[in-house]
Each structure stands twice: as C-alpha cells, then as structure tokens.
Design an enzyme around this catalytic site. Structure first.
Site, PDB file in Angstrom:
ATOM      1  N   TYR A 143     -24.237-103.870  10.856  1.00  0.00           N
ATOM      2  CA  TYR A 143     -25.224-104.856  10.404  1.00  0.00           C
ATOM      3  C   TYR A 143     -24.738-105.641   9.189  1.00  0.00           C
ATOM      4  O   TYR A 143     -25.342-106.652   8.824  1.00  0.00           O
ATOM      5  CB  TYR A 143     -26.567-104.177  10.071  1.00  0.00           C
ATOM      6  CG  TYR A 143     -27.261-103.548  11.266  1.00  0.00           C
ATOM      7  CD1 TYR A 143     -26.928-103.924  12.568  1.00  0.00           C
ATOM      8  CD2 TYR A 143     -28.239-102.588  11.107  1.00  0.00           C
ATOM      9  CE1 TYR A 143     -27.551-103.347  13.667  1.00  0.00           C
ATOM     10  CE2 TYR A 143     -28.875-102.006  12.209  1.00  0.00           C
ATOM     11  CZ  TYR A 143     -28.510-102.388  13.479  1.00  0.00           C
ATOM     12  OH  TYR A 143     -29.130-101.822  14.569  1.00  0.00           O
ATOM     13  N   LYS A 194     -19.075 -92.593  18.066  1.00  0.00           N
ATOM     14  CA  LYS A 194     -18.433 -92.801  19.370  1.00  0.00           C
ATOM     15  C   LYS A 194     -16.923 -92.757  19.132  1.00  0.00           C
ATOM     16  O   LYS A 194     -16.218 -93.763  19.307  1.00  0.00           O
ATOM     17  CB  LYS A 194     -18.858 -94.158  19.956  1.00  0.00           C
ATOM     18  CG  LYS A 194     -20.283 -94.208  20.442  1.00  0.00           C
ATOM     19  CD  LYS A 194     -20.488 -93.599  21.826  1.00  0.00           C
ATOM     20  CE  LYS A 194     -19.903 -94.462  22.914  1.00  0.00           C
ATOM     21  NZ  LYS A 194     -20.045 -93.834  24.240  1.00  0.00           N
ATOM     22  N   ASP A 227     -24.174 -91.593  22.770  1.00  0.00           N
ATOM     23  CA  ASP A 227     -24.884 -91.711  24.057  1.00  0.00           C
ATOM     24  C   ASP A 227     -25.391 -90.339  24.511  1.00  0.00           C
ATOM     25  O   ASP A 227     -26.520 -90.199  24.992  1.00  0.00           O
ATOM     26  CB  ASP A 227     -24.005 -92.381  25.125  1.00  0.00           C
ATOM     27  CG  ASP A 227     -22.590 -91.821  25.180  1.00  0.00           C
ATOM     28  OD1 ASP A 227     -22.176 -91.120  24.227  1.00  0.00           O
ATOM     29  OD2 ASP A 227     -21.884 -92.076  26.171  1.00  0.00           O
ATOM     30  N   ASP A 251     -30.410 -96.325  13.840  1.00  0.00           N
ATOM     31  CA  ASP A 251     -31.544 -97.201  14.131  1.00  0.00           C
ATOM     32  C   ASP A 251     -32.176 -96.777  15.465  1.00  0.00           C
ATOM     33  O   ASP A 251     -33.394 -96.600  15.589  1.00  0.00           O
ATOM     34  CB  ASP A 251     -30.997 -98.640  14.229  1.00  0.00           C
ATOM     35  CG  ASP A 251     -32.096 -99.683  14.184  1.00  0.00           C
ATOM     36  OD1 ASP A 251     -33.256 -99.302  14.160  1.00  0.00           O
ATOM     37  OD2 ASP A 251     -31.763-100.885  14.192  1.00  0.00           O
ATOM     38  N   ASP A 255     -35.628 -94.040  16.224  1.00  0.00           N
ATOM     39  CA  ASP A 255     -36.792 -94.510  16.980  1.00  0.00           C
ATOM     40  C   ASP A 255     -37.091 -93.588  18.164  1.00  0.00           C
ATOM     41  O   ASP A 255     -38.250 -93.330  18.483  1.00  0.00           O
ATOM     42  CB  ASP A 255     -36.575 -95.943  17.490  1.00  0.00           C
ATOM     43  CG  ASP A 255     -37.062 -96.971  16.478  1.00  0.00           C
ATOM     44  OD1 ASP A 255     -37.331 -96.578  15.332  1.00  0.00           O
ATOM     45  OD2 ASP A 255     -37.165 -98.159  16.834  1.00  0.00           O
TER      46      ASP A 255
END
Ligand code: NAD
Length: 374
Positions: A143, A194, A227, A251, A255
């Site tokens: 970001y 990852k 993942d 992020d 959630d």
C-alpha cells in the site's frame, strides 16, 4: 500509590460519542476499585473537528496524542462530509493520527463469546471458544511501496503498478510485537506470507525465523502461505493463536477472522508504535466499526467493541492482563445472562439500549473487582 494514566479520549462522530459514555463510566469504576488512576482528556477528531476548526484533526490534538499514555477513539465520518476534498474528510484525521504516531502494528482480536457462537456464518462447533489475534503490519508493504502509479505505455495501453516491499527493520519490529503478544496468550505464532512466489515473503520468513531463534525460541513458530491461511481460517480457525502478517494479507485475513465472530459491534482493535515519551508504546485503541450514521443518536448502538478497546488498552499499554481479563469477563457475564443490544439480539434475551448495556457491564465489573475475581 496509585498508578497514574493519562488517556486521550476522542469520541468522534455518529455513534462514537454514544459508545464512549459507557467507557467513561467503566473508567470511573476502575478509578474507584483498582490501584490505577485514569485521567481523561477529551478532544475532537473527524467531522466534529472539521465543524469547529475546518480541519479533521488539529496540531494541538496531535501533540496531546503524542504526550498521552494512549488514545481511545470512537469513530469518525458522516454522510454530510462526503463532498469535502479528500484532505479535509473526517477519515483523514484518523489516518493523520496513525501516521504522525507511526502506529505500524495493527492488532485485531477475533474472539467468539460462547453465548454468541450462533451469530457466526460458520457452524457453532467450529467457532465455539475461538480466540485469534491477527497482527497486521500497517505502514509498509504494497500500500506504500514505490514505484506505484498508472503509467502510459508506447503502444497506448496503460500499466498499473504497486510494489510489495519490506525491510529487515520493518519485519523484525512487527515480529517482536507478535511474539510478545503470543507470550501473553497460547504461545503460538503463525507467520503468514507467500514465500513460494514473492521475494519479500522469503525475506519475511528468514527474518522472522532469525528473530524467533535469537529471542523467542520458547514460542511455537509456524510458517504458512497466505492462501492456505485464508482456507484454514474457515476450515479450522481454532488452530490459530497469533497470525503475524504484512499489510495486504493482514487486511484480508483480519476481515475473514472478524466475520467468523459474526458481530461488528463486538470487535475492538489496537494500533501500536514505538516506545514514546511516556515510556509506553504509542497506542491507539478503537472499535473496528465505523460511525454507523444509520443508527446514530438513537441510543441503540452496541458499546461492547468500545469497552473491549479499553480492555485491550489495559492489556497492551498498561501490561495489566488481569484487569483486561476482568473487563472481558464482565462483558462475558452480561452476555451469558441474556442481555443484548439490538444488533446481537437473540430469542428469549433482554433488549438493552447503549447506556443500559454500559450500566450492566459496569455493575458486573464492579462485582468482579470488589471480589477480586478473575
Ligand atoms: P459502519 O461500521 O459504521 O456500519 C456498518 C453497519 O454496522 C451499519 O448498519 C451500522 O448500523 C452497523 N453497526 C456498526 N457499528 C455498530 C454498533 N456498535 N452497534 C450496532 N450496529 C453497528 O460502516 P459504514 O456504514 O461503512 O460507514 C459509516 C461511516 O463510518 C463512514 O463515514 C465511514 O467512512 C466511517 N468509518 C469509520 C471508521 C473508523 O472511524 N475507524 C471505520 C469504518 C467506517
């Protein structure tokens, strides 16, 4: 001698001021029944600051925030500010606060209170007793990384670029907080990246492993690809204690874990930075929910996320995990006794307003503190 604590309270907009009233009552109760003396200074952030000063936060409030032992924030934002230029919108006040205090570690607990296990989108037996903390890096990663932007190509196409970038320092300072949190809990950290396809993930794994063997070898460290972590969270969430991860994956994963609890009005959060002038880590505590303009002013909002934000302050800033658990237990007891605000209402329960919910939690906390129960 009482331990003195200076709290900056920023109620903000919408339901923010409503959910802060119960918290003030609880702080009053803590002042009367513990060896801590809170002094609260209250100020403006968000739309209410814009109304008064034409700015979503003033330098005076930023200075007060830097000098305080911690900040409790309600929520910011309202439809009437939506046409303001970006820099003046209420949400910018909150972003400026996070940036000025360099709050790089975002902690989002996702705990399922047993009496609310039915509210989850998963089967109750999968989430019952679930208690996870997602620790997300907040000021780096994709970001913020450079280069970024949308660029014209020679053949008339466009190219959009964002860059995932992490340095040793950024990984280590967050990792240290992750291991410290796990040390106060069930002593397990899942470090999530990852590394199979991203070099920034390879570095994340290397630095986390080094920090672990140097300083935290008593903590159980596991590595997991992001993942797989998303899948495991909905398959078997109780395997997790602390999830340590970067900005983008955090992020998304925070959630998912929030949704597993099924109730936005119950979720607190904390953002931590470096040790400040007050010898404590700079810190901001706030509910995950926003200002809920649809229910503002009706005295029906759930104040529990705000109350649990105070409990997190006791845990992470005051390092008083007994007091933190006592506040949590007062909430748990109230839920077990069938008291609910409208958002979490269930059959055969008693419906309470915001202020009534604050009063019953305060009453239960008073009993717990008087008996010195855990
Ligand atoms: P929201 O979280 O304010 O509301 C989403 C839904 O959840 C609404 O139906 C609301 O009534 C309900 N809800 C939220 N908190 C509740 C509570 N404590 N008790 C009962 N019900 C609750 O999100 P939104 O509607 O997308 O945003 C509204 C405003 O809040 C916008 O201006 C947005 O920018 C702002 N916002 C602020 C923050 C923050 O201050 N940290 C976070 C998110 C959104």
């Amino acid at each position: 001698m009482k331990e003195k604590v200076n709290l900056l309270l920023l109620p903000g907009d919408g339901i923010g001021p409503e959910v802060c009233i119960p918290v003030k009552k609880i702080i009053n109760c803590l002042n009367n029944f513990t060896n801590i003396e809170f002094s609260i200074e209250e100020d403006l952030v968000g739309g209410c600051s814009y109304d008064e000063f034409k700015l979503p936060i003033t330098e005076k409030v930023i200075s007060k925030a830097k000098a305080s032992d911690g900040i409790l924030l309600g929520a910011v934002g309202a439809p009437k500010y939506e046409n303001l230029p970006f820099d003046l919108r209420p949400e910018r006040g909150l972003l400026k606060l996070r940036k000025e205090l360099e709050l790089y570690a975002n902690i989002r607990p996702a705990k399922v209170f047993n009496s609310l296990a039915d509210a989850s989108s998963l089967k109750p037996n999968i989430v019952k007793n679930m208690d996870i903390v997602v620790l997300r890096e907040l000021t780096g990663g994709i970001y913020f990384g450079e280069p970024r932007g949308i660029f014209e190509l020679d053949d008339g196409q466009k190219k959009g670029i964002n860059t995932e970038v992490y340095t040793t320092n950024e990984i280590v300072r967050l990792g240290r907080i992750g291991f410290e949190i796990a040390n106060l809990r069930n002593k397990t950290v899942h470090s999530v990246e990852k590394a199979n396809v991203m070099e920034s993930g390879v570095l994340w794994r290397e630095e986390t492993t080094k920090l672990h063997s140097k300083e935290f070898s008593h903590i159980n460290l596991k590595h997991m690809y992001a993942d797989n972590c998303a899948m495991q969270l909905v398959k078997n969430p109780k395997q997790f204690d602390v999830i340590l991860t970067g900005n983008l994956f955090g992020d998304i994963l925070s959630d998912i874990s929030a949704e597993l609890t099924g109730s936005l009005g119950m979720l607190p959060s904390a953002s931590l930075g470096e040790i400040g002038d007050s010898k404590r880590r700079k810190s901001l505590y706030e509910p995950v929910h926003g200002s809920a303009p649809d229910i503002a002013g009706k005295n029906i909002a759930n104040p529990i996320a705000m109350i649990l934000s105070l409990s997190m302050f006791c845990n992470y800033t005051l390092k008083n995990n007994i007091l933190s658990s006592q506040i949590e237990n007062a909430v748990e007891k109230v839920l077990e006794n069938g008291y609910r605000t409208k958002d979490i209402m269930q059959k055969n329960c008693n419906l309470l307003s915001t202020s009534e919910m604050g009063d019953v939690v305060t009453e239960n906390l008073k009993n717990i503190l008087e008996k010195n129960e855990l």
